[in-house]
Design an enzyme around this catalytic site. Structure first.
Site, mmCIF file in Angstrom:
data_model
loop_
_atom_site.group_PDB
_atom_site.id
_atom_site.type_symbol
_atom_site.label_atom_id
_atom_site.label_comp_id
_atom_site.label_asym_id
_atom_site.label_seq_id
_atom_site.Cartn_x
_atom_site.Cartn_y
_atom_site.Cartn_z
ATOM 1 N N ASP A 115 40.815 69.534 -39.634
ATOM 2 C CA ASP A 115 40.269 68.680 -40.697
ATOM 3 C C ASP A 115 41.321 67.797 -41.379
ATOM 4 O O ASP A 115 41.033 67.200 -42.411
ATOM 5 C CB ASP A 115 39.617 69.543 -41.796
ATOM 6 N N LYS A 166 48.802 79.717 -56.190
ATOM 7 C CA LYS A 166 48.316 79.147 -57.454
ATOM 8 C C LYS A 166 49.258 79.445 -58.636
ATOM 9 O O LYS A 166 48.908 80.188 -59.543
ATOM 10 C CB LYS A 166 46.909 79.669 -57.750
ATOM 11 N N ASP A 222 42.825 66.890 -46.524
ATOM 12 C CA ASP A 222 41.904 67.751 -45.783
ATOM 13 C C ASP A 222 40.521 67.134 -45.978
ATOM 14 O O ASP A 222 39.990 67.127 -47.089
ATOM 15 C CB ASP A 222 41.964 69.168 -46.356
#
Length: 364
Positions: A115, A166, A222
């Site tokens: 992708d 994160k 993406d």
């Protein structure tokens, strides 16, 4: 210059393409056109340029569908396609082990997520890999908000120190771009079972000082879901503006970057752009406004309609004075009546829409 002959590559295609439905209900995701070319072809053309002669598709769902769609490209591009089918989802590392018998010829090989869109500087990655001499290289890309991602922490020479998921405080603004180059010794690390390369394999390689990161210049996206797909269109068209502006439409009916197939017919008084891509054999009637949108092959956009931030599937039609906005995605062969307003609707293939869709919804 470091260029190997007869290299191989593995492209991780995955499963049902659910994130890009309803387009993927009629077409395998890798062959959905992005800026008038099948998504996967950008990767394959870049691989061929650096000496790849065989691409293996790691696929979990109906490889025969993808195989049928890819036949025309196999001859045009002069490359061999092979298929490695997962009987159960194997994550991002398991498919590498499963395809070992197709990939392991004793020399480095590429692995990519299907992708991804970028400029694919694969020769630079090859040279970088040769220079550091370790087991693996991965491309990293800069992001504005690293707190949403797992970030990659490196030393100045590219050696990967750690991965942080994160991060609450700033440690890095580089993330994994989904493009890798591995020596065949990586096969000894991976088994053909569900495994995450990012969480289980890469941290071990980094701990052994066997993994380096190459900073990807330029744009990256993406494009596996509609909103990101359209963001990717904007980034790619801006890239095209820099490298080959003659491919973009110019004139009083465009604003910003617009890519039209040469077969497209455009009426009077239209305004197209920015960030618009229109495929083969489409007709755009008088007074149409299109912004931040992809129109796939064979569509008719009737007069005075407005389409913003949407993807219009193959052989669909939009009625006069209709209005589509807010990431609408129409599947193949969808017909929208005149004066209909669609706000964020995802419409399954072969439907006719005669009533307004005021709130984002999936129209079965």
């Amino acid at each position: 210059r470091y260029c190997l002959v007869d290299m191989k590559a593995l492209i991780l295609v995955g499963g049902y393409g659910t994130r890009l439905r309803p387009l993927t209900l009629t077409t395998p995701k890798p062959t959905v056109e992005f800026c008038n070319k099948a998504m996967i072809i950008y990767q394959i053309e870049a691989l061929v340029k650096v000496g790849v002669t065989e691409v293996v598709f790691a696929i979990a769902y109906k490889p025969e569908l993808l195989s049928e769609c890819m036949k025309k490209y196999e001859n045009d591009i002069k490359i061999k396609f092979s298929y490695s089918q997962e009987m159960e989802p194997l994550g991002t590392a398991g498919p590498i082990a499963l395809a070992r018998h197709l990939l392991d010829d004793g020399q480095p090989f590429f692995v990519m997520n299907s992708d991804i869109i970028c400029s694919f500087p694969l020769e630079d990655l090859l040279n970088f890999h040769k220079a550091h001499g370790k087991e693996g290289s991965l491309m990293i890309t800069k992001v504005e908000d690293p707190s949403k991602y797992g970030v990659v922490v490196t030393e100045s020479d590219g050696k990967i120190v750690s991965f942080v998921e994160k991060p609450k405080e700033f440690v890095s603004n580089r993330i994994n771009a989904g493009i890798y180059l591995f020596n065949p010794s990586i096969f000894d690390r991976i088994q053909a079972k569900p495994t995450s390369i990012e969480k289980e394999i890469f941290p071990k390689m980094a701990a052994e000082l066997q993994l380096y990161a190459f900073d990807l210049p330029g744009f990256w996206m993406d494009i596996g879901q509609p909103k990101d797909f359209q963001t990717g269109v904007g980034l790619y068209l801006e890239h095209l503006r820099k490298i080959d502006p003659s491919k973009l439409r110019s004139g009083s009916d465009v604003v910003g970057n617009v890519l039209l197939d040469e077969t497209v017919k455009v009426g009077r008084g239209c305004l197209l752009g920015p960030n618009v891509s229109v495929g083969k054999n489409c007709t755009i009637e008088d007074g149409v406004r299109i912004v931040d949108t992809t129109v796939l092959d064979g569509c008719t956009i009737r007069s005075n309609s407005l389409i913003k931030s949407s993807i219009i599937g193959w052989h669909s039609s939009i009625g006069r004075w209709a209005r589509l906005e807010n990431t609408c995605v129409l599947g193949q062969d969808v017909h929208v009546d005149q004066e209909v307003h669609i706000n964020g609707g995802k419409v399954l293939p072969h439907k006719s829409i005669s009533e307004n869709i005021r709130e984002p919804a999936i129209i079965m």
